[in-house]
Design an enzyme around this catalytic site. Structure first.
Site, PDB file in Angstrom:
ATOM      1  N   SER A  69     -10.140 -12.202  -3.404  1.00 49.68           N
ATOM      2  CA  SER A  69      -8.834 -12.826  -3.213  1.00 49.68           C
ATOM      3  C   SER A  69      -8.610 -13.302  -1.784  1.00 49.68           C
ATOM      4  O   SER A  69      -9.297 -14.185  -1.293  1.00 49.68           O
ATOM      5  CB  SER A  69      -7.749 -11.850  -3.657  1.00 49.68           C
ATOM      6  OG  SER A  69      -6.476 -12.434  -3.630  1.00 49.68           O
ATOM      7  N   ARG A 499       6.589   3.756   3.056  1.00 49.88           N
ATOM      8  CA  ARG A 499       5.669   4.137   1.968  1.00 49.88           C
ATOM      9  C   ARG A 499       4.279   4.318   2.542  1.00 49.88           C
ATOM     10  O   ARG A 499       3.878   3.606   3.481  1.00 49.88           O
ATOM     11  CB  ARG A 499       5.651   3.074   0.857  1.00 49.88           C
ATOM     12  CG  ARG A 499       5.329   1.686   1.316  1.00 49.88           C
ATOM     13  CD  ARG A 499       5.285   0.695   0.152  1.00 49.88           C
ATOM     14  NE  ARG A 499       4.077   0.860  -0.650  1.00 49.88           N
ATOM     15  CZ  ARG A 499       2.941   0.202  -0.418  1.00 49.88           C
ATOM     16  NH1 ARG A 499       2.833  -0.645   0.599  1.00 49.88           N
ATOM     17  NH2 ARG A 499       1.890   0.394  -1.180  1.00 49.88           N
ATOM     18  N   PRO A 500       3.504   5.273   1.990  1.00 53.82           N
ATOM     19  CA  PRO A 500       2.140   5.467   2.476  1.00 53.82           C
ATOM     20  C   PRO A 500       1.233   4.336   1.989  1.00 53.82           C
ATOM     21  O   PRO A 500       1.398   3.826   0.882  1.00 53.82           O
ATOM     22  CB  PRO A 500       1.730   6.802   1.853  1.00 53.82           C
ATOM     23  CG  PRO A 500       2.563   6.910   0.616  1.00 53.82           C
ATOM     24  CD  PRO A 500       3.863   6.235   0.931  1.00 53.82           C
ATOM     25  N   SER A 501       0.290   3.939   2.828  1.00 51.63           N
ATOM     26  CA  SER A 501      -0.705   2.954   2.420  1.00 51.63           C
ATOM     27  C   SER A 501      -1.537   3.522   1.284  1.00 51.63           C
ATOM     28  O   SER A 501      -1.738   4.736   1.177  1.00 51.63           O
ATOM     29  CB  SER A 501      -1.604   2.603   3.612  1.00 51.63           C
ATOM     30  OG  SER A 501      -2.757   1.913   3.190  1.00 51.63           O
TER      31      SER A 501
END
Length: 546
Positions: A69, A499-501
């Protein structure tokens, strides 16, 4: 278990060619496996075998796409596509991870474990539909997939170069009975729907599309040939034919993050520009205003435009179905307010990752979902499609009402409903702007984005951060959310979440407020809080001096 389709000798012979490096471990995520292409040959071989097992279990064709991508050109990746063109189910992501990480000696044992656990009948036939992007490594890694398919006796239909959404669409068509579905099937369907929708006169002015020097360039050119220059004028930029590298200073991700034009593009005020990512499943639009300020029309703006148009057609046709929009916590707050307060359409929030948005969207009769990065589509329940089609054919309805139903049916045909698709999403946007007689100026004025900032904080262990409410609130460490709430309350229109990766030990911080200065300040304050409360490592974030 003793079927000749799972004999150890042919599997092990090919496994020697595609041997797994010692101590290398990878996880299958929303986008499949991704990493440095030079270290992933064994992954592609094993995913070829896994695709065969999944095909045998479901008695359906399975897709395998070789792409990374928006990643740099030296990376590559692989993902499986389920029978209806949807992403691989989450339970099999765990299975894929286990197979990818099994040692060379335990490979056959892991395969037998999958067969037993999933109760797979190995005598079933298996059909795998394979495609790749334009990366230099994609051909050899596709060959590794084919070796995996061969090792378990599957049949491979190799389509060569395709965009990721094209393969999703072909897999869906194939399993729906169109066994000769191919690239041309895609072009005929979407070009026909678009031409029916825009009809006369042709689309006003042209649109310039940055294809990130990827597979989207030749495929968009083919779609353009099917539509015709007399209907819409498409100018392709960064087509991969020159010295430009895939995704380097170009593409949807670059434009979204940097908020600037891709390399080599000289912009003009109020001209329409769009950027695909490397495999053409994301799209963002952009332009310049009269003062030459950069104007980004990202996934939030695309979703809002599509929702607006569908809502108008539903109201005009009087078709009674449930329309909803799905966003992540990263969606700009004013986009949510516009859709809920102005359009009076329900907005649901899902965890980051298009698979989560897709699952939420299908709860609506018509579900519009986009991540802010430009990856999204529209889902439509079968019964809802039938209701719209009946209205479109009902001669007893008033002409205006029936015409709106016809337009709605045709518009939904322009959408690739299996997955986010930059090409079909572009056609949808162009059709709406044409129908409403809008330029990007009117589109941009639907609402004004709240200024925002994204930062990340390195921590010793990202798992100390736990979230709920679609990642909008934290449950751990204890007391962290209350402290974030206090900081947010200091700023007008303040909003922040962390938020955690999913891949590295960092915590991602998002903040927005009424001004860019306030958004930056809130993001910094929350980053410092994360560093102090969640085990930050390295240099501590600092607030800018006044």
């Amino acid at each position: 278990m003793d079927s000749p389709l799972l004999q150890e000798i042919p599997i092990l012979k090919l496994a020697e060619v595609h041997s797994k490096p010692d101590k290398q471990a990878m996880a299958y995520g929303t986008a499949g496996f991704r990493g440095k292409a030079s270290k992933m040959d064994h992954i592609f071989f094993r995913m070829g075998m896994l695709a065969v097992l999944r095909s045998k279990m479901l008695k359906s064709a399975i897709g395998v796409m070789v792409t990374a991508s928006h990643n740099p050109v030296l990376d590559n990746g692989v993902k499986l596509i389920d029978p209806c063109g949807e992403m691989l189910v989450e339970s099999w992501e765990v299975i894929a991870t286990g197979l990818a990480n099994a040692s060379n000696d335990d490979l056959v044992k892991e395969l037998k474990k999958i067969v037993a656990k999933e109760n797979i009948d190995l005598s079933q036939t298996a059909t795998i539909l394979l495609a790749r992007d334009t990366r230099p490594s994609s051909l050899s890694l596709s060959n590794a997939v084919q070796d995996g398919i061969s090792a378990l006796g599957g049949t491979c239909r190799n389509y060569g170069l395709l965009t990721t959404p094209q393969l999703h669409y072909i897999v869906s068509c194939y399993n729906d009975g169109v066994k000769d579905a191919d690239e041309d099937t895609y072009y005929k369907w979407f070009s026909s729907a678009f031409k029916t929708l825009v009809n006369e006169p042709p689309v006003n002015s042209n649109v310039t599309v940055d294809c990130a020097n990827g597979v989207g360039a030749p495929k968009l050119n083919k779609l353009y040939e099917h539509i015709g220059a007399n209907v819409i004028d498409i100018i392709i930029h960064n087509d991969g034919e020159g010295c430009g590298k895939l995704n380097e200073k170009c593409g949807a991700d670059y434009v979204k993050i940097q908020q600037r034009a891709p390399i080599g593009l000289n912009m003009e005020p109020f001209h329409r520009y769009a950027s695909f990512d490397g495999d053409a499943d994301r799209i963002v639009y952009y332009s310049l205003d009269c003062d030459c300020n950069f104007v980004l029309l990202d996934g939030d703006k695309i979703a809002s435009l599509i929702t607006l148009y569908i809502k108008e057609l539903l109201d005009e046709s009087k078709v009674d179905v449930k329309l909803g929009m799905v966003q992540t916590a990263y969606a700009n707050g004013n986009s949510t307010r516009y859709v809920t307060d102005t359009l009076n359409v329900m907005v649901a929030c899902a965890r980051t990752g298009v698979k989560h948005l897709h699952h939420k969207a299908v709860e609506f009769d018509i579900g519009v979902y986009f991540e802010a990065n430009g990856h999204g589509t529209v889902t439509v329940k079968e019964e809802c499609s039938n209701v719209i089609e009946r209205a479109a054919k009902d001669d007893k309805l008033p002409a205006k009402q029936k015409d709106a139903a016809i337009k709605l049916k045709t518009f939904l045909d322009v959408i690739n409903k299996t997955v986010g698709d930059a090409m079909s999403d572009m056609l949808a946007v162009e059709a709406i702007l044409h129908a409403k007689g809008w330029s990007v100026r009117e589109w941009a004025q639907l609402y004004t984005d709240l200024p925002n900032r994204q930062l990340k904080v390195t921590v010793a262990d990202r798992t100390v951060i736990r979230t709920t409410d679609s990642e909008r609130r934290t449950t751990s460490p204890e007391g962290l959310q209350e402290e974030i709430d206090k900081l947010v309350a200091l700023f007008p229109n303040g909003r922040s979440f962390v938020r955690p990766s999913g891949t590295e030990d960092v915590v991602r911080v998002y903040a927005e407020s009424d001004t860019q200065e306030h958004a930056d300040s809130l993001a910094k304050k929350v980053s410092i809080l994360i560093y102090e409360k969640a085990g930050g490592v390295g240099e501590k974030p600092k607030e800018e001096s006044a």
